[in-house]
Design a protein around this motif. Structure first.
Motif, short mmCIF file in Angstrom:
data_model
loop_
_atom_site.label_atom_id
_atom_site.label_comp_id
_atom_site.label_asym_id
_atom_site.label_seq_id
_atom_site.Cartn_x
_atom_site.Cartn_y
_atom_site.Cartn_z
N THR A 172 -53.23 -28.26 16.67
CA THR A 172 -52.73 -27.62 15.25
C THR A 172 -52.49 -26.11 15.68
N ILE A 173 -51.38 -25.55 15.69
CA ILE A 173 -51.04 -24.17 16.11
C ILE A 173 -50.37 -23.61 14.82
N GLU A 174 -50.58 -22.37 14.50
CA GLU A 174 -50.11 -21.68 13.29
C GLU A 174 -48.65 -21.37 13.92
N ASP A 175 -47.83 -21.10 12.93
CA ASP A 175 -46.06 -20.91 13.05
C ASP A 175 -46.09 -19.65 13.75
N LYS A 176 -47.04 -18.73 13.37
CA LYS A 176 -46.95 -17.22 13.94
C LYS A 176 -47.17 -17.22 15.44
N ASP A 177 -48.27 -18.13 15.86
CA ASP A 177 -48.55 -18.42 17.28
C ASP A 177 -47.36 -18.96 18.04
N VAL A 178 -46.61 -19.88 17.58
CA VAL A 178 -45.90 -20.67 18.48
C VAL A 178 -44.84 -19.91 19.40
N CYS B 59 -57.36 -17.60 24.13
CA CYS B 59 -57.80 -18.89 24.49
C CYS B 59 -57.96 -19.74 22.71
N TYR B 60 -57.53 -20.87 23.12
CA TYR B 60 -57.41 -21.72 21.77
C TYR B 60 -58.42 -22.65 22.23
N VAL B 61 -59.17 -23.28 21.40
CA VAL B 61 -59.93 -24.53 21.50
C VAL B 61 -59.80 -25.55 20.73
N ASP C 54 -62.82 -32.12 24.94
CA ASP C 54 -62.29 -30.74 24.24
C ASP C 54 -61.40 -30.05 25.22
N VAL C 55 -60.60 -29.17 24.76
CA VAL C 55 -59.82 -28.50 25.52
C VAL C 55 -59.73 -27.07 24.98
N MET C 56 -59.99 -26.18 26.24
CA MET C 56 -59.80 -24.69 26.00
C MET C 56 -58.54 -24.32 26.94
N TYR C 57 -57.59 -23.93 25.98
CA TYR C 57 -56.29 -23.61 26.62
C TYR C 57 -56.03 -22.16 26.48
N PHE C 58 -55.70 -21.46 27.78
CA PHE C 58 -55.56 -20.38 27.91
C PHE C 58 -53.86 -19.88 28.21
N PRO C 59 -53.29 -19.53 27.02
CA PRO C 59 -51.88 -19.02 27.28
C PRO C 59 -51.72 -17.74 28.14
N LEU C 60 -50.91 -17.69 29.30
CA LEU C 60 -50.88 -16.46 30.32
C LEU C 60 -50.73 -15.44 29.57
#
Length: 251
Positions: A135-141, A148-150, A160-166
């Motif tokens: 689930t991602i907010e529209d402004k973050d797309v 970091c998104y958890v 669990d996934v910790m995701y790091f967009p460069l």
């Protein structure tokens, strides 16, 4: 040669006959060059044909499977040949390799370095494998606001996934579009200063979330240990002082 004059037809066949005569006098060197050229054309045609077959059957990099018949409990051991494909043609990240049930993965730290939608790999994986809800907010797309998104799994097959967009507004504030353009996929090489800059950005993403990473690891370890304890209890085994002992069934 429909529509051609008689004179043109006579000249054509006369020139053709002359070419045949000349061909008899080809030197060994010329013959060698001709054979080499024909051989090259044939090899190219074979490669194109093989690629077309692979495209039609969606098979890539077929090779012998070194695990074939090694152990029955290894999924790949039943296949004599396996087909390898560049991850960039599908999900573009190695999530599928970590998600088979026998791996028992509790936590994935994923670092994104792809171009385009930074969350595309997550959504594609969630559609094909047991994976946390994305689930991602529209402004973050368009431009991620966090480094970091958890995404929480269920502790029972979904990690669990910790995701790091460069590039994100937390570590590259106001420069996300500029950095994306500077390091677009179309640029196939970087100098030393650019490599250092990329490494610095990636390092900052981790440093910003150091405490959160440690807490998440501790949480996953505790959850895993609790799960193991419950499973042991279900099989009539209890953990005492780190050693596994069978319960006294008479008690």
């Amino acid at each position: 040669m429909t529509g051609r004059t008689e004179e043109y037809k006579k000249k054509f066949w006369k020139d053709f006959a002359k070419d045949l005569e000349d061909a008899k006098e080809i030197t060994p060197e010329a013959e060698k060059d001709t054979i080499s050229l024909v051989s090259g054309i044939c090899n190219t045609a074979t490669v194109i044909k093989n690629i077309a077959v692979c495209l039609a059957e969606w098979k890539w990099g077929t090779t012998n499977n070194f695990l074939y018949k090694w152990k029955s409990n290894i999924p790949l051991s039943s296949k004599k040949h396996i087909s390898l494909v560049d991850a960039g043609l599908d999900i573009n990240i190695a999530f599928p390799l970590m998600l088979p049930p026998h791996r028992n993965i509790d936590l994935i730290l994923s670092f994104d370095f792809s171009e385009g939608d930074p969350f595309e790999t997550l959504r594609k994986t969630a559609k094909q494998f047991p994976f946390p809800k994305i689930t991602i907010e529209d402004k973050d797309v368009k431009i991620p606001s966090k480094s970091c998104y958890v995404f929480e799994g269920d502790g029972d097959g979904i990690p669990d996934v910790m995701y790091f967009p460069l590039f994100n507004n937390q570590t590259s504030e106001g420069k996300v579009d500029e950095m994306r353009e500077k390091y677009a996929t179309i640029h196939i090489s970087y100098d030393e200063s650019q490599v250092k800059e990329l490494l610095e950005v990636s390092k900052n993403n981790v440093e910003k979330n150091y405490t959160q990473i440690r807490e998440k690891i501790k949480q996953c370890v505790q959850r895993h240990n609790l799960k193991r304890t419950r499973e042991a209890a279900a099989y009539g085994v209890m953990n005492t002082g780190g050693a596994m002992e069978e319960k006294n069934k008479d008690n």
